[in-house]
Each structure stands twice: as structure tokens, then as C-alpha cells.
Design an enzyme around this catalytic site. Structure first.
Site, PDB file in Angstrom:
ATOM      1  N   ASP A   1       0.822  -1.215   0.000  1.00  2.57           N
ATOM      2  CA  ASP A   1       0.000   0.000   0.000  1.00  2.57           C
ATOM      3  C   ASP A   1       0.861   1.271   0.000  1.00  2.57           C
ATOM      4  OD1 ASP A   1      -2.597   0.834  -0.147  1.00  2.57           O
ATOM      5  OD2 ASP A   1      -2.923   0.930   2.021  1.00  2.57           O
TER       6      ASP A   1
ATOM      7  N   TRP B   1      -0.476   9.248   5.086  1.00  2.00           N
ATOM      8  CA  TRP B   1      -0.229   8.012   4.336  1.00  2.00           C
ATOM      9  C   TRP B   1       1.137   7.393   4.602  1.00  2.00           C
ATOM     10  CZ3 TRP B   1       4.062   9.481   1.941  1.00  2.00           C
ATOM     11  CH2 TRP B   1       4.164  10.793   1.464  1.00  2.00           C
ATOM     12  N   ASN B   2       1.998   8.041   5.392  1.00  2.00           N
ATOM     13  CA  ASN B   2       3.369   7.524   5.458  1.00  2.00           C
ATOM     14  C   ASN B   2       3.558   6.384   6.455  1.00  2.00           C
ATOM     15  OD1 ASN B   2       2.996   9.373   7.529  1.00  2.00           O
ATOM     16  ND2 ASN B   2       5.144   9.972   7.577  1.00  2.00           N
TER      17      ASN B   2
ATOM     18  N   LYS C   1     -10.297   7.665  10.194  1.00  2.00           N
ATOM     19  CA  LYS C   1     -10.265   7.820   8.730  1.00  2.00           C
ATOM     20  C   LYS C   1      -8.818   7.754   8.252  1.00  2.00           C
ATOM     21  CE  LYS C   1      -9.836  11.155   5.770  1.00  2.00           C
ATOM     22  NZ  LYS C   1      -9.169  10.499   4.637  1.00  2.00           N
ATOM     23  N   PRO C   2      -8.502   6.671   7.510  1.00  2.00           N
ATOM     24  CA  PRO C   2      -7.144   6.597   6.965  1.00  2.00           C
ATOM     25  C   PRO C   2      -7.009   7.512   5.757  1.00  2.00           C
ATOM     26  CG  PRO C   2      -8.426   4.707   6.237  1.00  2.00           C
ATOM     27  CD  PRO C   2      -9.337   5.516   7.127  1.00  2.00           C
ATOM     28  N   SER C   3      -5.775   7.764   5.345  1.00  2.00           N
ATOM     29  CA  SER C   3      -5.550   8.503   4.102  1.00  2.00           C
ATOM     30  C   SER C   3      -6.094   7.688   2.933  1.00  2.00           C
ATOM     31  CB  SER C   3      -4.053   8.740   3.913  1.00  2.00           C
ATOM     32  OG  SER C   3      -3.782   9.086   2.581  1.00  2.00           O
TER      33      SER C   3
ATOM     34  N   VAL D   1       0.716  20.829   7.286  1.00  2.00           N
ATOM     35  CA  VAL D   1       0.387  22.051   8.024  1.00  2.00           C
ATOM     36  C   VAL D   1      -0.860  22.708   7.420  1.00  2.00           C
ATOM     37  CG1 VAL D   1       1.189  24.376   8.617  1.00  2.00           C
ATOM     38  CG2 VAL D   1       2.787  22.451   8.699  1.00  2.00           C
TER      39      VAL D   1
ATOM     40  N   GLU E   1      -0.434  16.771  14.610  1.00  2.00           N
ATOM     41  CA  GLU E   1       0.918  16.274  14.315  1.00  2.00           C
ATOM     42  C   GLU E   1       1.194  16.619  12.861  1.00  2.00           C
ATOM     43  OE1 GLU E   1       2.911  15.059  16.501  1.00  2.00           O
ATOM     44  OE2 GLU E   1       1.529  14.756  18.149  1.00  2.00           O
TER      45      GLU E   1
ATOM     46  N   GLY F   1       3.835  18.866   9.724  1.00  2.00           N
ATOM     47  CA  GLY F   1       5.084  18.690   8.989  1.00  2.00           C
ATOM     48  C   GLY F   1       6.283  19.354   9.642  1.00  2.00           C
TER      49      GLY F   1
ATOM     50  N   CYS G   1       7.957  12.446   8.866  1.00  2.00           N
ATOM     51  CA  CYS G   1       7.713  13.836   9.269  1.00  2.00           C
ATOM     52  C   CYS G   1       8.921  14.455   9.954  1.00  2.00           C
ATOM     53  CB  CYS G   1       6.493  13.913  10.169  1.00  2.00           C
ATOM     54  SG  CYS G   1       6.601  12.798  11.572  1.00  2.00           S
TER      55      CYS G   1
ATOM     56  N   LYS H   1       5.872  25.375  17.231  1.00  2.00           N
ATOM     57  CA  LYS H   1       5.554  26.376  16.205  1.00  2.00           C
ATOM     58  C   LYS H   1       4.478  25.812  15.250  1.00  2.00           C
ATOM     59  CE  LYS H   1      10.164  27.461  15.372  1.00  2.00           C
ATOM     60  NZ  LYS H   1      11.258  28.299  14.909  1.00  2.00           N
TER      61      LYS H   1
ATOM     62  N   GLU I   1       1.983  13.140  21.218  1.00  2.00           N
ATOM     63  CA  GLU I   1       1.549  11.753  21.229  1.00  2.00           C
ATOM     64  C   GLU I   1       2.613  10.946  21.968  1.00  2.00           C
ATOM     65  OE1 GLU I   1       0.865  10.733  17.050  1.00  2.00           O
ATOM     66  OE2 GLU I   1      -1.270  11.117  17.335  1.00  2.00           O
TER      67      GLU I   1
HETATM   68  P1  NDP Z   1      -2.622  15.625   4.291  1.00  2.00           P
HETATM   69  O1  NDP Z   1      -2.714  16.812   5.168  1.00  2.00           O
HETATM   70  O2  NDP Z   1      -2.740  15.808   2.826  1.00  2.00           O
HETATM   71  O3  NDP Z   1      -3.724  14.541   4.684  1.00  2.00           O
HETATM   72  C1  NDP Z   1      -3.814  13.989   5.996  1.00  2.00           C
HETATM   73  C2  NDP Z   1      -5.200  13.436   6.208  1.00  2.00           C
HETATM   74  O4  NDP Z   1      -6.138  14.511   6.266  1.00  2.00           O
HETATM   75  C3  NDP Z   1      -5.677  12.522   5.095  1.00  2.00           C
HETATM   76  O5  NDP Z   1      -6.405  11.460   5.677  1.00  2.00           O
HETATM   77  C4  NDP Z   1      -6.563  13.451   4.301  1.00  2.00           C
HETATM   78  O6  NDP Z   1      -7.497  12.789   3.517  1.00  2.00           O
HETATM   79  C5  NDP Z   1      -7.234  14.253   5.405  1.00  2.00           C
HETATM   80  N1  NDP Z   1      -7.823  15.517   4.997  1.00  2.00           N
HETATM   81  C6  NDP Z   1      -7.576  16.248   3.887  1.00  2.00           C
HETATM   82  N2  NDP Z   1      -8.317  17.389   3.901  1.00  2.00           N
HETATM   83  C7  NDP Z   1      -9.040  17.373   5.052  1.00  2.00           C
HETATM   84  C8  NDP Z   1      -9.981  18.258   5.647  1.00  2.00           C
HETATM   85  N3  NDP Z   1     -10.328  19.413   5.077  1.00  2.00           N
HETATM   86  N4  NDP Z   1     -10.516  17.927   6.841  1.00  2.00           N
HETATM   87  C9  NDP Z   1     -10.154  16.777   7.465  1.00  2.00           C
HETATM   88  N5  NDP Z   1      -9.274  15.887   6.935  1.00  2.00           N
HETATM   89  C10 NDP Z   1      -8.718  16.180   5.752  1.00  2.00           C
HETATM   90  O7  NDP Z   1      -1.237  14.931   4.670  1.00  2.00           O
HETATM   91  P2  NDP Z   1      -0.522  13.727   3.918  1.00  2.00           P
HETATM   92  O8  NDP Z   1      -1.420  12.542   3.951  1.00  2.00           O
HETATM   93  O9  NDP Z   1       0.016  14.216   2.624  1.00  2.00           O
HETATM   94  O10 NDP Z   1       0.676  13.404   4.921  1.00  2.00           O
HETATM   95  C11 NDP Z   1       1.952  13.953   4.811  1.00  2.00           C
HETATM   96  C12 NDP Z   1       2.125  15.047   5.854  1.00  2.00           C
HETATM   97  O11 NDP Z   1       1.924  14.505   7.148  1.00  2.00           O
HETATM   98  C13 NDP Z   1       3.527  15.634   5.878  1.00  2.00           C
HETATM   99  O12 NDP Z   1       3.455  17.024   5.969  1.00  2.00           O
HETATM  100  C14 NDP Z   1       4.139  15.052   7.140  1.00  2.00           C
HETATM  101  O13 NDP Z   1       5.158  15.853   7.695  1.00  2.00           O
HETATM  102  C15 NDP Z   1       2.937  14.960   8.036  1.00  2.00           C
HETATM  103  N6  NDP Z   1       3.154  13.973   9.090  1.00  2.00           N
HETATM  104  C16 NDP Z   1       3.329  14.425  10.381  1.00  2.00           C
HETATM  105  C17 NDP Z   1       3.613  13.520  11.403  1.00  2.00           C
HETATM  106  C18 NDP Z   1       3.814  13.994  12.813  1.00  2.00           C
HETATM  107  O14 NDP Z   1       3.736  13.171  13.723  1.00  2.00           O
HETATM  108  N7  NDP Z   1       4.091  15.264  13.056  1.00  2.00           N
HETATM  109  C19 NDP Z   1       3.722  12.089  11.135  1.00  2.00           C
HETATM  110  C20 NDP Z   1       3.477  11.733   9.771  1.00  2.00           C
HETATM  111  C21 NDP Z   1       3.217  12.659   8.785  1.00  2.00           C
HETATM  112  P3  NDP Z   1      -7.123  12.371   2.014  1.00  2.00           P
HETATM  113  O15 NDP Z   1      -5.627  12.460   1.834  1.00  2.00           O
HETATM  114  O16 NDP Z   1      -7.600  10.995   1.960  1.00  2.00           O
HETATM  115  O17 NDP Z   1      -7.814  13.360   1.181  1.00  2.00           O
END
Ligand code: NDP
Length: 501
Positions: free
Chosen positions: A93, A158-159, A182-184, A236, A256, A258, A290, A464, A471
Site C-alpha cells: 500500500d 499516508w506515510n 479515517k485513513p488517508s 500544516v 501532528e 510537517g 515527518c 511552532k 503523542e
Molecule cells: P494531508 O494533510 O494531505 O492529509 C492527511 C489526512 O487529512 C488525510 O487522511 C486526508 O485525507 C485528510 N484531509 C484532507 N483534507 C481534510 C480536511 N479538510 N478535513 C479533514 N481531513 C482532511 O497529509 P498527507 O497525507 O500528505 O501526509 C503527509 C504530511 O503529514 C507531511 O506534511 C508530514 O510531515 C505529516 N506527518 C506528520 C507527522 C507527525 O507526527 N508530526 C507524522 C506523519 C506525517 P485524504 O488524503 O484521503 O484526502
């Protein structure tokens, strides 16, 4: 349950058909071939899942902590028994090598579930008693209780799909809440497998529920009036929207987000160890972590030696069949992400004019059946400057930037010159200096002579723009409870000012 069958929703303790009629496909990033069809939740499906979680909350929150502990530990046992089977699904996946998913993703997720089950089961979620007055006719004290919040929403990136699901559901369920997860949309295959494991472990219907869909499903969840808390992992920009939506209903949030984390190499360091740290901080999970240490500050006088060893060790990165135990580098997780990272590498070369030390545009050598996958070269830029776009924005791919510096004070100041503050680290043999440097770095997660390890005992969260709250660790559970203070007065008389003169 096969992860390759069409995936629906999960509530009331079983799979449920989605009613939206909308579907999407999840793709194997190593081949660009579809893996499974996923059915998105409609608003009425989400309402039904939330109703199931609301009903379950009453009895789950009143279930004695040691009974909750027993059920969650059973789930830990099943997760560990099925580690390799789940790791295979995660590899397909996400595109991460099996050598990673089988040793990190499920392992660290199960560890956290176990940590919180034991913490709560062992009486670790108690309040405090504060004596106010003591005496025969006037004893008074305050006691506090930590009570669960209600129906909580977990939204994952998704990571690290199953790890994120467990880092959220572990403390959430241990504390007596129920969850809608809700997963990605890019990596959804772990979700029903996890729900099924919870049910097999004895979790009552409605305590852990899954809805699939893209951002609109997440948006509906975060604004739902029956939801008490949103725990979000993602970008973010999305985090801002989620926090704003949750604020409308005064919901609790954990964010949590970026990073653009600095890794400081000091001139007395063990070069080999610092190079290993920099590589783990940039190429593990193909840079899709991240806490990546993407800005590697290297003293000018150590630069040549550091770069020489780094280039030698870059040859140890092995792209290839994800199931092969020798493979330690996979493709990026989706086509859109591949486009984004490729664009950053192109920008680094053409617009930022950074010096390319290794990699660059193009793809590593992989077997022909993987040629259509979303591969990029592990890439190193050097002689970078702080104003370059590749040094300012989160790339979330295997792109390491070396920034030369002259003094430690200068390096610390430049390291902090960002709106993000997720992680930071320092490599040096001088431990006094290491602590002084770490104390000045503006980040919530820091390492000395190490990078990336994130055990359940360690609370992690960004400063910031990188987040709100933490967590894991003892502090992590506090994000899933609310405080109730009760003042008890044994005197039998209210100290009133409304007495007769
Ligand atoms: P996204 O912000 O694109 O998506 C995260 C989740 O939010 C997905 O399930 C997405 O759904 C959902 N989503 C999108 N729009 C909305 C909305 N308006 N309201 C509620 N949920 C919404 O992040 P990515 O999946 O691209 O993940 C990568 C990012 O995650 C990087 O910036 C990384 O640094 C950060 N990250 C941070 C971590 C931490 O612990 N600080 C750990 C891991 C990652 P869908 O994508 O299905 O549309």
C-alpha cells in the site's frame, strides 16, 4: 478478510456497505498497478458510524480499566502474531520495503497500544488529592478525576498508516473513549484489518470504527457536533483547516504536522555516525518521515570529509523488489507525491542552483516489472543556502541538503530560522555542548548522536507550526481525557457571607 477485496466501512463491530456510490482505487506505488477498490462513506454512513460510537461510549467508558487493558493486550498479541502478514499489506500500500514495515510499522504501533493498555490497566490514569484544610470540624480537600472525552476522530497521513492508527487508537481506547478512524485515501488497506483485529480481541461493537474517503469525509467528521476530539496527522495546510473546523465546535485537538528539521553536525563528531544519522534522517522510508532532518548543517572544515563518507555510503541504498529482504529503499507513495518531489529536485537544480552531490532527476535501477513505479533517486545537494526553496519547504522525499557553517552559534540561529519546529538533532562527542545546543533548538523532538528512534515512552509533538500537543509517553494520554475537580467540605456549613448581622 482480504485487503484486496473491495473495502467498505466498519461500525457496530462489523463491515458495513458504504452508500455514497463513490469509489477510489489504492495503488501499489512500486508498479503503479491498482490494489483494491475503496468505497467512500456518505454523510449518512458517517452519521451511522458516529451513532454506533456514541452508543458504545457509555459502556466502554464504564468498563473497568483493567478489563479494557486485557482486551487491548489481546489485540497486541494478535498484531504481533500477524506482523509479517500486515507488513506485507503495508508494503504494497505504501511502497515501503518489507525490511522496514516488518521491523518498524506494526512493531511500533503494537508497542504503543501495549504501553497505554498497561498504563491504564495499572492504575496510571488517576487524578490527585489536594488537602485544603484539616481539623475536626472543617476538613476540606479537592480531588480530581481524568475522564474520557467521548467520540474521538483520528485522521491519518499516508506515510505510517497502521502505526498512526495505533498511536491514536491506543491511548484513545485505553482512556475509555471510542474512535472513528479515517485513513488517508492513498493508504487505506490497514484500516479494516485493524478493526477486525480489535473485534477478535474482544473490543465491543462501536468502540473502533472506520470510514473511508478523501478530505471531504475528514471535513464532515471534524465539524460533526457529536465529536469531542480530533487527532490529526498530516500537512500544516490541512492541519490549519482541521483545527479551524474543530474550533467551531470547541473540540479538543491534537495536531501532528510537517517539519523541515535541522541536523547539526559539530566538528568533533564521529563522522561515520553523523553520516549514518544524516542518511537515516533523509532516506529511511524514502524520506517520507515527518521528522526528517533535511537541513544538514556541516562545519566548513569538516565538509570534505563528511561528503566523501556520505557519497561512499549512498551506495548502500538499494532500491528493488519490496519483498526482497536486501531492499532498503522504495518508491514514493503516489503519483502526485512523485510529481511534487521530482519538481523539488528540478527546482533545486534549475532555480536554486544548488550543487548536486549525488542522485538528481531520474530513477534508480529497478527490475523491469517495477519500471512504472513512482521511483526517484536518493539525492544530495550541497553548498546550500538558507534562502533556497529546497531548504525552506517540506519536500517529504529523499532529498538531503548540506548547509555549510562556520560557528555553532551561527548554525543554531540558522537552524531555528523557520516557522516549523518538529525535530532537531546534534552530533558531537562533547556532551556538555550537545545539551547546550539542544536546549537552544526550537523543536519538540530532539536527538543527541542519534536520529529517528521514537519509542512509545517518548512524548513527541511539534513546536511552532509543526503541531499542537504530543503523542506517546505519559503526557500522550492526557490528550484523551478531561479533568474534573471536586471540592469536598466536611465542615457541614457553607462559609457564607449572607449571614444575619
Ligand atoms: P494531508 O494533510 O494531505 O492529509 C492527511 C489526512 O487529512 C488525510 O487522511 C486526508 O485525507 C485528510 N484531509 C484532507 N483534507 C481534510 C480536511 N479538510 N478535513 C479533514 N481531513 C482532511 O497529509 P498527507 O497525507 O500528505 O501526509 C503527509 C504530511 O503529514 C507531511 O506534511 C508530514 O510531515 C505529516 N506527518 C506528520 C507527522 C507527525 O507526527 N508530526 C507524522 C506523519 C506525517 P485524504 O488524503 O484521503 O484526502
Amino acid at each position: 478478510m482480504s485487503p484486496h477485496q473491495p473495502q467498505h466501512l466498519y461500525y457496530e463491530g462489523k463491515q458495513q456497505k458504504a452508500s455514497s456510490g463513490k469509489t477510489f482505487e489504492t495503488i501499489d506505488p512500486s508498479t503503479a498497478k491498482p490494489l483494491a477498490t475503496i468505497h467512500s462513506a456518505s454523510h449518512s454512513d458517517i452519521d451511522a458510524a458516529i451513532a454506533s460510537a456514541s452508543t458504545a461510549f457509555h459502556s466502554w467508558s464504564h468498563t473497568p480499566p483493567n478489563q479494557r487493558c486485557r482486551i487491548l493486550l489481546k489485540a497486541v498479541q494478535i498484531l504481533r502474531e500477524r506482523n509479517d502478514q500486515l507488513a506485507k499489506v503495508e508494503s504494497q500500500d505504501t511502497g515501503k520495503p518489507f525490511s522496514e514495515t516488518s521491523t518498524v510499522d506494526i512493531v511500533t504501533g503494537a508497542d504503543t497500544l501495549e504501553y497505554y493498555a498497561n498504563l491504564v490497566g495499572g492504575g496510571g490514569l488517576n487524578g490527585e488529592t489536594v488537602t485544603l484544610r484539616e481539623g475536626e470540624d472543617g476538613s476540606a480537600w479537592v480531588y480530581t478525576r481524568k475522564e474520557p472525552l467521548g467520540v474521538c476522530v483520528g485522521i491519518g497521513a499516508w506515510n505510517y498508516p497502521i502505526q498512526i492508527a495505533l498511536w491514536k487508537s491506543g491511548p484513545c481506547l485505553a482512556a475509555g473513549n471510542t474512535m472513528i478512524y479515517k485513513p488517508s485515501e492513498y493508504t487505506p488497506l490497514h484500516a479494516l484489518l485493524l478493526a477486525d483485529i480489535f473485534t477478535q480481541a474482544g473490543l465491543p461493537p462501536g468502540v473502533f470504527n472506520v470510514v473511508h474517503g478523501a478530505g471531504d469525509v475528514g471535513g464532515y467528521l471534524t465539524s460533526h457536533p457529536s465529536v469531542a476530539k480530533v487527532s490529526f496527522t498530516g500537512q500544516v495546510s490541512t492541519g490549519r483547516k482541521v483545527a479551524a473546523s474543530a474550533a467551531g465546535g470547541m473540540k479538543y485537538v491534537t495536531m501532528e504536522l510537517g517539519g523541515k528539521s535541522p541536523l547539526l553536525v559539530l566538528d568533533d563528531c564521529e563522522v561515520d555516525n553523523a553520516v549514518d544519522g544524516a542518511m537515516m534522517a533523509n532516506f529511511f522510508s524514502s524520506g517520507q518521515v515527518c521528522t526528517n532532518g533535511t537541513r544538514v548543517f556541516v562545519p566548513r572544515k569538516l565538509k570534505a570529509a563528511f561528503e566523501k563518507r556520505l557519497v561512499e555510503k549512498m551506495e548502500y541504498i538499494r532500491a528493488g523488489d519490496l519483498a526482497d529482504s536486501a531492499t532498503n529503499f522504495g518508491p514514493l507513495s503516489s503519483k502526485s507525491h512523485w510529481q511534487k518531489v521530482t519538481e523539488y529536485i528540478r527546482h533545486g537544480i534549475d532555480a536554486d542552483k544548488a550543487k548536486l552531490l549525488y542522485g538528481g532527476l531520474g530513477a534508480p535501477n529497478v527490475p523491469s516489472r517495477l519500471k512504472d513505479g513512482y521511483w526517484v533517486n536518493p539525492t544530495v545537494f550541497t553548498d546550500c543556502t538558507d534562502d533556497m526553496r529546497i531548504c525552506r519547504e517540506e519536500i517529504f522525499g529523499p532529498v538531503l541538503c548540506i548547509l555549510p557553517y562556520d560557528t555553532v552559534d551561527e548554525a543554531v540561529e540558522r537552524a531555528n530560522n523557520t516557522s516549523l519546529g518538529l525535530a532537531a538533532g546534534v552530533f558531537t562527542k562533547d556532551l556538555n555542548l550537545a545539551h547546550k545546543v539542544v536546549a537552544r533548538l526550537q523543536a519538540g523532538i530532539t536527538w543527541i548522536n542519534s536520529w529517528g528512534e521514537s519509542p512509545s515512552e517518548m512524548s513527541v509533538g511539534g513546536w511552532k507550526m509543526s503541531g499542537v500537543g504530543v503523542e506517546n509517553g505519559r503526557k500522550g494520554i492526557e490528550a484523551w481525557v478531561r479533568n474534573k475537580s471536586t471540592l469536598v467540605d466536611m465542615g457541614g456549613q457553607v462559609a457564607t457571607v449572607f449571614a444575619k448581622l
